[in-house]
Design an enzyme around this catalytic site. Structure first.
Site, PDB file in Angstrom:
ATOM      1  CG  ASN A 168      -0.168   0.191   2.524  1.00  0.00           C
ATOM      2  OD1 ASN A 168       0.395  -0.772   3.053  1.00  0.00           O
ATOM      3  ND2 ASN A 168      -0.152   1.407   3.053  1.00  0.00           N
ATOM      4  CB  CYS A 169       0.983   4.401  -1.645  1.00  0.00           C
ATOM      5  SG  CYS A 169      -0.548   4.585  -2.571  1.00  0.00           S
ATOM      6  CG  MET A 170       0.929   8.250   2.178  1.00  0.00           C
ATOM      7  SD  MET A 170       1.259  10.022   2.341  1.00  0.00           S
ATOM      8  CE  MET A 170       1.513  10.486   0.638  1.00  0.00           C
ATOM      9  NE  ARG A 181      -3.658   6.143  -5.857  1.00  0.00           N
ATOM     10  CZ  ARG A 181      -3.935   6.489  -7.105  1.00  0.00           C
ATOM     11  NH1 ARG A 181      -4.000   5.562  -8.029  1.00  0.00           N
ATOM     12  NH2 ARG A 181      -4.118   7.748  -7.418  1.00  0.00           N
TER      13      ARG A 181
END
Length: 498
Positions: A28-30, A32
């Site tokens: 994951n990113c911030m 998504r």
């Protein structure tokens, strides 16, 4: 035991993406959850977008991006990984709902026709490159944010010490400690990138870290330095930087696989890593570092030249067109460029301009809020997404507000362009680290030019607000609507606004 919101979202994601066997990696990113797929053709995007809590879906080749918002993204990714057992140490629940595996009894059921059909229309060299770069850097984003903000706080303290506002003897130690923590990432960033790149390219991760560590030239005799074979000048530690690391590890993946094919299994553990490290290490020192050094310096120089010459015009173009990149998840491609700019010039002049895109969207959202007060569904979504948008996390506003409204997305982009033009006009407004944008980027602005950055933010807010207020709010968005729920279920009435 009560089922959490994140577990419900994870279960629904699996249900509509072909089951838990249809993934090779989850991260994951911030905002998504990113899922690497085995067979992308079985994903039901329409139903996935209807899941309560899902703000948007982007499918790019074999990579599925599900936007669920800040904080939630990491929790949902953890739940997905736990359910599938794709993370080391994750417990797999053998009693999971059968729906989690619906549509995919096993990976062997993938038909050749499905794969070829999807690949023909949805995969190309550019998409593969962008996915690889995103996969390398996205796992590092939380570290970039934390280390960057800590470094920004250290810079503020240092500026106050220099101005005589803080005692150097006392606060100097605080600055040193904060910088030690920050440099836990930035001091050895090449190695982290090398490990991640090895994972993405299929090489041994530890060897990827070793190849990346070569860039530092540890152990080189300063009195008898290695020579750049192209210039005749001494080879410098760090030359080629992140770009060199990615190239070197990419070559390592091929060399390692080639060596492993000819080495007997009994001797593999001894000879394969030795030969691969020696061959790629020599290539890294004498070829990749010099070539990547030229590429990185030319790239950084070209970008700074465009910003210097183009000024406000360049700033407007960059600020206006960055939101579409964020929408498709392609903005991570710029991460190595930011890192190279920081490495070469101690700041990235590109990031503050691109940060204006999110600010334009904030202004646009406020305008929609004011003009569509009777639309309770819409205003509720704005209330939830606006605070994180001000802090520089734009995906919730993109997928919940501006993009569904169509023309609002365009006016938000114009607002970002206005802010970018202001930053471009001032020139030399740079950030010392990458991570957040919006208001959260202020502590990272270099050379005490935070006021110029704030003026750009305000210009983007006002620009996005004014253009959207008069031209960017569809009439249907202003119709009275009662609040019926949250998440994507509340977004459905917006589908026809554009």
């Amino acid at each position: 035991m009560n089922t959490t919101k994140e577990q419900l979202i994870a279960k629904e994601i699996y249900k509509h993406m072909g089951g838990k066997d249809n993934t090779t990696d989850i991260y994951n990113c911030m905002t998504r959850v990113r899922i690497d797929l085995v067979d992308p053709s079985v994903v039901d995007e329409v139903e996935l977008k209807k899941v309560d809590g899902v703000m948007g879906v982007v499918q790019d080749g074999n990579n599925l991006q599900v936007v669920v918002g800040p904080g939630t993204a990491s929790k949902v990714a953890t739940e997905l990984a736990s359910m599938s057992g794709s993370v080391k140490g994750a417990a797999v629940d053998e009693n999971l709902d059968p729906e989690l595996t619906s549509g995919r009894a096993s990976t062997e059921q993938i038909t050749k026709e499905n794969k070829e059909k999807y690949k023909k229309g949805n995969d190309n060299a550019f998409k593969r490159i962008t996915r690889s770069i995103a996969s390398i850097f996205v796992p590092l984003i939380p570290a970039f944010v934390g280390a960057g903000i800590i470094g920004g706080i250290a810079s503020i303290f240092q500026n106050m010490i220099t101005a005589g506002q803080l005692d150097a003897a006392t606060w100097g130690h605080a600055v040193d400690i904060l910088n030690i923590i920050k440099n836990g990432l930035f001091g050895y960033l090449n190695i982290y990138v090398g490990i991640n790149a090895a994972k993405v390219f299929g090489a041994t991760q530890g060897m990827g870290g070793v190849i990346a560590g070569i860039i530092y030239l540890t152990g080189m005799n300063p009195e008898n330095p290695l020579i750049n074979i192209f210039t005749g000048e001494p080879l410098l530690a760090g030359q080629g930087g992140i770009i060199g690391v990615i190239f070197a590890v990419f070559i390592l993946s091929y060399v390692e696989k080639a060596v492993r094919k000819v080495i007997p299994d009994a001797l593999d553990i001894i000879f394969t890593p030795t030969i691969a490290l020696l061959v790629v290490g020599l290539l890294t020192i004498f070829v990749i570092m010099p070539v990547a050094g030229v590429i990185s310096s030319s790239l950084v120089g070209s970008i700074n030249w465009v910003l210097d010459i183009g000024g406000a015009f360049s700033g407007f173009i960059l600020g206006a067109f960055f939101l579409p990149l964020v929408m498709f998840g392609l903005h991570q491609v710029l991460t190595p460029i930011h890192i190279e700019m920081i490495s070469s010039t101690d700041q990235t002049n590109l990031l503050p301009i691109l940060a204006m895109a999110g600010a334009g969207q904030v202004g646009a959202a406020i305008a929609v809020w004011m003009r569509a007060r009777q639309n309770k569904q819409l205003t509720n979504m704005i209330k939830g997404a606006l605070p994180v948008g001000i802090l520089g996390i734009g995906e919730p506003l993109i997928y919940a507000v501006t993009l569904p409204l169509g023309r609002t997305f365009i006016t938000a982009c114009i607002g970002g362009g206005i802010g970018g033009a202001v930053i471009g006009f001032f020139g030399s407004v740079g950030a010392t680290a990458i991570g957040p944008s919006g208001v959260a980027l202020i502590p990272l602005i270099a050379n005490n030019m935070w006021l110029q950055y704030v003026i750009g933010l305000i210009a983007a807010y006002i620009g996005g607000f004014v253009v959207t207020y008069f031209f960017g709010v569809p009439k249907s968005a202003m119709e009275p609507t009662e609040l019926q729920g949250s998440g994507s279920q509340a977004q459905d009435p917006l589908a026809d606004f554009n």
